[in-house]
Design an enzyme around this catalytic site. Structure first.
Site, PDB file in Angstrom:
ATOM      1  N   ARG A  55       0.801  -1.226   0.000  1.00 51.24           N
ATOM      2  CA  ARG A  55       0.000   0.000   0.000  1.00 51.24           C
ATOM      3  C   ARG A  55       0.834   1.277   0.000  1.00 51.24           C
ATOM      4  O   ARG A  55       0.627   2.175  -0.825  1.00 51.24           O
ATOM      5  CB  ARG A  55      -0.922   0.044   1.237  1.00 51.24           C
ATOM      6  CG  ARG A  55      -2.159  -0.780   1.114  1.00 51.24           C
ATOM      7  CD  ARG A  55      -2.536  -1.322   2.479  1.00 51.24           C
ATOM      8  NE  ARG A  55      -1.593  -2.363   2.815  1.00 51.24           N
ATOM      9  CZ  ARG A  55      -1.794  -3.638   2.516  1.00 51.24           C
ATOM     10  NH1 ARG A  55      -2.913  -4.017   1.988  1.00 51.24           N
ATOM     11  NH2 ARG A  55      -0.866  -4.545   2.771  1.00 51.24           N
ATOM     12  N   THR A  56       1.760   1.371   0.953  1.00 53.78           N
ATOM     13  CA  THR A  56       2.455   2.649   1.159  1.00 53.78           C
ATOM     14  C   THR A  56       3.322   3.009  -0.047  1.00 53.78           C
ATOM     15  O   THR A  56       3.312   4.144  -0.520  1.00 53.78           O
ATOM     16  CB  THR A  56       3.302   2.578   2.445  1.00 53.78           C
ATOM     17  OG1 THR A  56       2.489   2.044   3.487  1.00 53.78           O
ATOM     18  CG2 THR A  56       3.819   3.942   2.848  1.00 53.78           C
ATOM     19  N   LYS A  83      25.261  -5.604  -1.152  1.00 52.97           N
ATOM     20  CA  LYS A  83      26.728  -5.802  -1.084  1.00 52.97           C
ATOM     21  C   LYS A  83      27.311  -5.103   0.142  1.00 52.97           C
ATOM     22  O   LYS A  83      28.523  -4.961   0.261  1.00 52.97           O
ATOM     23  CB  LYS A  83      27.386  -5.219  -2.340  1.00 52.97           C
ATOM     24  CG  LYS A  83      26.924  -5.844  -3.644  1.00 52.97           C
ATOM     25  CD  LYS A  83      27.605  -5.127  -4.802  1.00 52.97           C
ATOM     26  CE  LYS A  83      26.850  -5.343  -6.102  1.00 52.97           C
ATOM     27  NZ  LYS A  83      27.187  -4.338  -7.116  1.00 52.97           N
ATOM     28  N   ARG A 105      11.169   3.765   4.063  1.00 52.10           N
ATOM     29  CA  ARG A 105      10.698   2.734   4.990  1.00 52.10           C
ATOM     30  C   ARG A 105      11.903   1.901   5.386  1.00 52.10           C
ATOM     31  O   ARG A 105      12.687   1.475   4.528  1.00 52.10           O
ATOM     32  CB  ARG A 105       9.638   1.837   4.354  1.00 52.10           C
ATOM     33  CG  ARG A 105       9.337   0.635   5.230  1.00 52.10           C
ATOM     34  CD  ARG A 105       8.126  -0.110   4.818  1.00 52.10           C
ATOM     35  NE  ARG A 105       6.920   0.649   5.118  1.00 52.10           N
ATOM     36  CZ  ARG A 105       5.692   0.121   5.069  1.00 52.10           C
ATOM     37  NH1 ARG A 105       5.510  -1.130   4.719  1.00 52.10           N
ATOM     38  NH2 ARG A 105       4.636   0.860   5.354  1.00 52.10           N
TER      39      ARG A 105
HETATM   40  N1   CP Z   1      -0.373  -0.046   5.932  1.00 55.17           N
HETATM   41  C1   CP Z   1       0.823  -0.306   5.388  1.00 55.17           C
HETATM   42  O1   CP Z   1       1.856   0.298   5.759  1.00 55.17           O
HETATM   43  O2   CP Z   1       0.803  -1.273   4.438  1.00 55.17           O
HETATM   44  P1   CP Z   1       2.061  -1.742   3.572  1.00 55.17           P
HETATM   45  O3   CP Z   1       3.010  -2.443   4.520  1.00 55.17           O
HETATM   46  O4   CP Z   1       1.518  -2.656   2.514  1.00 55.17           O
HETATM   47  O5   CP Z   1       2.711  -0.517   2.991  1.00 55.17           O
END
Ligand code: CP
Length: 307
Positions: A55-56, A83, A105
């Protein structure tokens, strides 16, 4: 507004309202035949994902493209991180290629904060370890406001793996700031010490959490962040903390069901509840995520802060 979005705690109430109101306007664009705005034309947004995401990542990509930015999607698999290249060297390399904004992320809490100290562009936290996921909280708040018409005074019960969830931390920061009443519910082993100090009510029973709630937000068990299960079995967890149609009958008849995804059906939520066409807003959350992330990129990573 701050140049980076690292934590929902950094947003003032006015900042949050501006993002939600801007997202409201941008959401209307989705009905137009041409869904693009020229706001970020000539700018480059890098999606730097060291952890899996559906999603994100896709939502940030769609948001940046709808604002006419150039988008580079980076994933660890197939990159020089495999690496041994560090986060800092990876970030500086992307910046040298002209990244104006980096959406990151990472499994390590604090990685976006470190990144913000190394690069000149905007950093947006797309989830760091068990720490924060501020754009998820913003899209959740947007969805609640859209459905219920307000945030102040709304009773929100967040049920599940509170201990390992970045979604819950960001939601508590944001929802309490917007004067919602937040309850968290889980077995004692899944509740972090002193979470009451964040201004929430803590209960250890799903029935108690569901009673009187306007919003029931279910969370996944974050198996990837637990050495071993913090409860006897997933089946037992479902029997005590899974949201089933029977348990939902004890809730307010207008209560909405939320889940940030990914869901584990049959663990924290029954399929009949997740797919309930009247109460479940889980796919609306996904849809709203694009408009909210457009608003974030526009207000934080857009012309206001870069020019
Ligand atoms: N809600 C959310 O962060 O989903 P994802 O891990 O799929 O990005």
């Amino acid at each position: 507004m701050n140049r980076h979005l690292i934590s929902a705690a950094d947003l003032s109430r006015d900042d949050a309202l501006l993002i939600l109101d801007t997202a409201d306007e941008l959401a209307r664009m989705a009905d137009r035949p041409i869904k693009k705005l020229p706001t970020l034309r000539g700018r480059t947004v890098v999606n730097l994902f060291f952890e899996d995401s559906t999603r994100t990542r896709i939502s940030f990509e769609a948001a940046a493209k709808r604002l006419s930015a150039d988008v580079i999607n980076f994933s660890v698999k197939g990159s020089s991180v495999a690496k041994g290249e560090s986060l800092k060297d990876t970030a500086l390399t992307l910046e040298a290629m002209g990244a104006d904004a980096v959406v990151i992320r990472h499994s390590a809490s604090g990685a976006p904060q470190r990144l913000a100290g190394w690069v000149r562009g905007t950093v947006v936290n797309a989830g760091d370890g068990a720490h924060e996921h501020p754009t998820q909280a913003l899209l959740d708040a947007f969805t609640i406001r859209e459905r219920l018409g307000r945030l102040a005074g709304v009773n929100v019960s967040i049920i599940g793996d509170i201990a390992h969830s970045r979604v819950v931390r960001s939601n508590i920061h944001l929802l309490t700031k917007m004067k919602a009443n937040v309850t968290v519910a889980a077995p004692p082993t899944l509740i972090p010490a002193e979470i009451e100090k964040m201004g929430v009510r803590v209960v250890h029973s799903l029935d108690e959490a569901v009673k009187g709630a306007d919003v029931i937000m279910m969370l996944r068990i974050q198996l990837e962040r637990q050495g071993k299960l913090s409860f006897p079995s997933l089946r037992e967890y479902y029997n005590t903390f899974g949201l089933t149609p029977e348990r939902l009958r004890r809730a307010n008849s207008e209560a909405i069901i939320m889940h940030p995804g990914p869901m584990n059906r049959g663990v924290e939520i029954a399929s009949d509840v997740a797919d309930d066409p009247r109460r479940s807003v889980i796919l609306e959350q996904v849809t709203n995520g694009v408009a909210v992330r457009m608003a974030v990129l526009y207000l934080i990573g857009g012309a206001h802060n870069i020019e």
